[in-house]
Every structure is written in C-alpha cells, then in structure tokens.
Design a protein around this motif. Structure first.
Motif, mmCIF file in Angstrom:
data_model
loop_
_atom_site.group_PDB
_atom_site.id
_atom_site.type_symbol
_atom_site.label_atom_id
_atom_site.label_comp_id
_atom_site.label_asym_id
_atom_site.label_seq_id
_atom_site.Cartn_x
_atom_site.Cartn_y
_atom_site.Cartn_z
ATOM 1 N N GLU A 1 -12.289 -9.418 2.553
ATOM 2 C CA GLU A 1 -12.650 -10.630 2.350
ATOM 3 C C GLU A 1 -12.110 -11.594 1.595
ATOM 4 O OE1 GLU A 1 -16.933 -10.429 1.759
ATOM 5 O OE2 GLU A 1 -17.600 -9.515 3.562
ATOM 6 N N ASN A 2 -11.639 -12.719 2.257
ATOM 7 C CA ASN A 2 -11.240 -13.769 1.374
ATOM 8 C C ASN A 2 -9.747 -13.076 0.714
ATOM 9 O OD1 ASN A 2 -12.934 -15.740 2.046
ATOM 10 N ND2 ASN A 2 -14.217 -15.019 0.405
ATOM 11 N N GLY A 3 -9.141 -12.196 1.154
ATOM 12 C CA GLY A 3 -7.871 -11.543 0.938
ATOM 13 C C GLY A 3 -8.076 -10.304 -0.263
ATOM 14 N N GLU A 4 -9.605 -10.028 -0.458
ATOM 15 C CA GLU A 4 -9.868 -8.942 -1.488
ATOM 16 C C GLU A 4 -10.384 -7.725 -0.726
ATOM 17 O OE1 GLU A 4 -10.714 -10.337 -5.714
ATOM 18 O OE2 GLU A 4 -12.316 -11.581 -4.362
ATOM 19 N N ILE B 1 0.759 -1.438 0.088
ATOM 20 C CA ILE B 1 -0.203 -0.008 0.042
ATOM 21 C C ILE B 1 0.841 1.345 0.130
ATOM 22 C CG2 ILE B 1 -1.751 1.338 1.281
ATOM 23 C CD1 ILE B 1 -2.759 -1.393 2.737
ATOM 24 N N LEU B 2 0.546 2.271 -0.959
ATOM 25 C CA LEU B 2 1.278 3.588 -0.939
ATOM 26 C C LEU B 2 0.063 4.580 -0.587
ATOM 27 C CD1 LEU B 2 3.899 5.054 -1.516
ATOM 28 C CD2 LEU B 2 3.042 5.410 -3.751
ATOM 29 N N VAL B 3 0.394 5.480 0.424
ATOM 30 C CA VAL B 3 -0.625 6.422 0.857
ATOM 31 C C VAL B 3 -0.086 7.765 0.349
ATOM 32 C CG1 VAL B 3 -2.038 7.222 2.691
ATOM 33 C CG2 VAL B 3 -1.419 5.098 3.064
ATOM 34 N N PHE B 4 -0.794 8.465 -0.456
ATOM 35 C CA PHE B 4 -0.574 9.753 -0.835
ATOM 36 C C PHE B 4 -0.937 10.772 0.463
ATOM 37 C CE2 PHE B 4 -1.626 14.040 -2.596
ATOM 38 C CZ PHE B 4 -0.455 14.468 -3.076
ATOM 39 N N LEU B 5 0.121 11.447 0.892
ATOM 40 C CA LEU B 5 -0.142 12.537 2.066
ATOM 41 C C LEU B 5 -0.180 14.005 1.158
ATOM 42 C CD1 LEU B 5 0.977 9.959 3.467
ATOM 43 C CD2 LEU B 5 1.545 11.522 5.302
ATOM 44 N N GLU B 6 -1.237 14.629 1.346
ATOM 45 C CA GLU B 6 -1.413 15.971 0.877
ATOM 46 C C GLU B 6 -0.861 17.006 1.793
ATOM 47 O OE1 GLU B 6 -4.876 18.894 -0.755
ATOM 48 O OE2 GLU B 6 -5.106 16.829 -0.448
ATOM 49 N N GLN B 7 0.032 17.872 1.298
ATOM 50 C CA GLN B 7 0.411 18.973 2.115
ATOM 51 C C GLN B 7 -0.050 20.446 1.413
ATOM 52 O OE1 GLN B 7 2.513 21.598 0.970
ATOM 53 N NE2 GLN B 7 2.937 20.813 -1.125
ATOM 54 N N ARG B 8 -0.260 21.359 2.165
ATOM 55 C CA ARG B 8 -0.865 22.659 1.555
ATOM 56 C C ARG B 8 0.050 23.737 2.483
ATOM 57 N NH1 ARG B 8 -5.761 24.621 -0.061
ATOM 58 N NH2 ARG B 8 -5.697 22.237 -1.117
ATOM 59 N N GLN B 9 0.835 24.514 1.773
ATOM 60 C CA GLN B 9 1.783 25.421 2.449
ATOM 61 C C GLN B 9 2.475 24.840 3.599
ATOM 62 O OE1 GLN B 9 -1.348 28.418 3.336
ATOM 63 N NE2 GLN B 9 -1.016 29.474 1.714
ATOM 64 N N SER C 1 -3.867 -2.698 6.090
ATOM 65 C CA SER C 1 -2.777 -3.470 5.717
ATOM 66 C C SER C 1 -2.412 -4.550 6.853
ATOM 67 C CB SER C 1 -1.308 -2.416 5.894
ATOM 68 O OG SER C 1 -1.213 -2.210 7.249
ATOM 69 N N GLN C 2 -2.982 -4.368 8.182
ATOM 70 C CA GLN C 2 -2.829 -5.522 9.039
ATOM 71 C C GLN C 2 -3.747 -6.825 8.474
ATOM 72 O OE1 GLN C 2 -4.161 -3.239 12.554
ATOM 73 N NE2 GLN C 2 -1.952 -2.404 12.733
ATOM 74 N N ASN C 3 -4.782 -6.224 8.098
ATOM 75 C CA ASN C 3 -5.899 -7.311 7.383
ATOM 76 C C ASN C 3 -5.273 -8.091 6.190
ATOM 77 O OD1 ASN C 3 -7.963 -7.073 9.380
ATOM 78 N ND2 ASN C 3 -8.833 -5.405 8.435
ATOM 79 N N LEU C 4 -4.544 -7.511 5.357
ATOM 80 C CA LEU C 4 -3.853 -7.908 4.065
ATOM 81 C C LEU C 4 -2.565 -8.476 4.347
ATOM 82 C CD1 LEU C 4 -4.613 -5.231 1.579
ATOM 83 C CD2 LEU C 4 -5.833 -7.358 1.824
#
Length: 326
Positions: free
Chosen positions: A126-129, A5-13, A31-34
């Motif tokens: 559910e079932n890895g999905e 998993i890649l999370v995009f963190l938005e920054q403003r100023q 991520s813990q479930n996957l």
C-alpha cells in the motif's frame, strides 16, 4: 534498485525445501507490486537441481558453497548470509518460518539492526509500503504490521503461500566460496525417518489426542494417515505422556502447521493446540464431547467415539482405493 528482495532458500541434505519455493513465489508477487528486483541465496554443499528455482521465477541465485555448510551452523550461516545481503544490496530479506528460518532470521535482524515480522500469513503493498499480516494471541486475532527500518526481514508461514511454477527457465547460479568459516556452532548429524512425513510441511495431517486413550491405539491414526498420504501429529498431552515423539507435536509449544486438511481425532482443542493448526484450510474433528472447543473452528465435526468412526473411515478409504485400482 530500491526495495531489492533477497529470498533465503533452505536446503536439507542437498534438497531445497518446498517451503522455500513458497517463499519465492510469494516474493515474486510482492516484487511485481513494488517494481523491484528479486534474487535468492542458498547455503550448503552440493544442492541438487538448484537451478530449478528459476521455474518459480527466480532469475539469479547465489550459492554459498562449502561441504562444511551442508548442515546448519547458526554462526557460519549468519556470517555468510550477511555477506550476500551486502553484496546484493538487498533491502528486503525473506525466509520461510521453519525451524531454521526462526533461528536464522532474528540473528540477521539483530546484526542489521532492522525490523522483523515473523510467521507472516499474508502481505500486500500500500503506497509503496509492505503491510504484513501475522497471527497474535495464540492465533485468536490477526494484526497488520509495517516495518519502518530501511532493511526489513519477513518470515513466511509454510503451507500458506502457494509455490507456483511460472516458467521453464533455469536460474543463473553465482557460486560463492566462503573463506574461514565460523563453525563454533553447527549441526553434527541429522536423523530423519525414512517413512514419516514432516508434520510441519505435510499437506494432510492426521492428529490424535488423549481421546485415543493409549499409545497402542495410535496405530489407527497411522493407518488412516497412510491411506491419505498424510503425516501423523499429536497434541501436547500425548507427547508429554510419552505416547508420541516431540517431532509430531502440533501447537504453541510444538510445530505450527497450515495443511490443506487437518484431521483432529480425540483432541478437545485447548487454545495452545488451536494456535498451532487453526490456519489449516479444512479442519475435520472427531470427539465424543459435543462442547469440545475444537468444534468451534472445525469445518466438519463428528460427535462420536473415535474407535467407531475412525475404523469406518479407514474401511471406506480402502473401498475407494479398491475401486480406483480395480
């Protein structure tokens, strides 16, 4: 590892937005479930306290750093983010469903030729999905969606998932200096009110509709909002009439909000408005029409004149403040 998993963190100023930490917390749980790895990416110049993303469970964060990326550029952000997705070998990319997220996520999906689920309010494995839930038909129904493509993109509705600090650990930062930047489209300047909260991110919102009768009467809404530490919102009719700025508009053609408390004053509750705020945790409505649609979704409803009830609410809040500071 599969399903990274890649999370995009938005920054403003130079500040990471609260909604990005919500996306991190939601993704940590996923991520813990996957049983998958999770990393983050932020794009900009100098970003204050960037390592604090680790407090929310993010161990590694890519920082695509260039002062020319301080403000949003759809072209440069798309190119830079695609490079990190390939570098990190991410299969799941998560955005917050902010204005930037709504613009950037579909661009990435088109470039990767992958499935995307927008405005997610809940998800599970559910079932890895991943099964993602999102509102449809102007918020009148919810649908569960499964993405079949190898890479998957999700945007999460702000103020729905809770941002939770789970450690004192700081994130490891890997700085990436991009080469030639594709800046054919970019935000030149951002003008932001120094005093008003962003309605899309506020925890409490006080909104007014045509029942306020005139623009000068919104001073009541502003006073109530100030006492509650809330943002001020408005219906489309009010904005179209020029009474309030478009930045305050809540609804299908405005901003979708999910605060803890939404106070609707003089708003009848057209379906377009309900679509933008019905996922609020608690809804309080004041309207003189007992059959107003807003009462169908309100947790607490008051049938009466806003010009009698709102001043009474303001007076009671002032008394409470006096007691607290007395």
């Amino acid at each position: 590892m599969a399903n990274k998993i890649l999370v995009f963190l938005e920054q403003r100023q130079g500040q990471i937005k609260k909604s990005s930490y919500e996306a991190v917390s939601a993704s940590i749980a996923l991520s813990q479930n996957l049983n998958s790895e999770i990393e983050g990416v932020v794009i900009g110049g100098e970003v204050e306290n960037v390592r604090l993303a680790g407090n929310y469970g993010l161990k590694k964060l890519y920082h695509i750093k260039n002062e020319q990326l301080e403000n949003y550029s759809s072209s440069a952000y798309t190119d830079s983010l695609l490079e990190i997705i390939n570098t990190a070998d991410a299969q799941i990319i998560v955005f917050s469903s902010t204005s930037m997220g709504k613009d950037l996520a579909p661009r990435i999906a088109a470039k990767l030729d992958c499935g995307i689920v927008t405005d997610v309010t809940e998800w599970k494995v559910e079932n890895g999905e991943i099964i993602a839930t999102r509102p449809v038909y102007a918020g009148k129904a919810l649908t569960d969606v499964k993405v079949k493509s190898e890479k998957k993109i999700f945007t999460l509705r702000p103020n729905v998932f809770k941002a939770e600090k789970i450690s004192e650990q700081e994130a490891e930062i890997e700085v990436k200096n991009p080469g030639d930047l594709n800046l054919k489209t970019r935000v030149v300047d951002i003008k932001k009110s120094d005093t008003k909260l962003d309605v899309a991110e506020a925890d409490i919102i006080v909104s007014g509709g045509r029942g306020m009768k005139a623009p000068e009467n919104f001073k009541l809404i502003e006073e109530l909002a100030d006492l509650l530490g809330a943002a001020t919102g408005a219906s489309r009719a009010v904005v179209d009439a020029g009474w309030r700025p478009h930045s305050e508009q809540v609804g299908q053609t405005g901003k979708t909000v999910s605060p803890t408390l939404y106070i609707a004053l003089g708003i009848s509750g057209a379906i377009q408005h309900l679509a933008g705020m019905r996922s609020s945790k608690y809804i309080v409505a004041v309207n003189k029409d007992k059959d107003a649609p807003i009462f169908q979704i309100a947790d607490y409803g008051i049938v009466g004149d806003v010009f009698e009830i709102v001043p009474a609410m303001i007076e009671e809040l002032k008394k409470l403040r006096t007691i607290e500071h007395g």
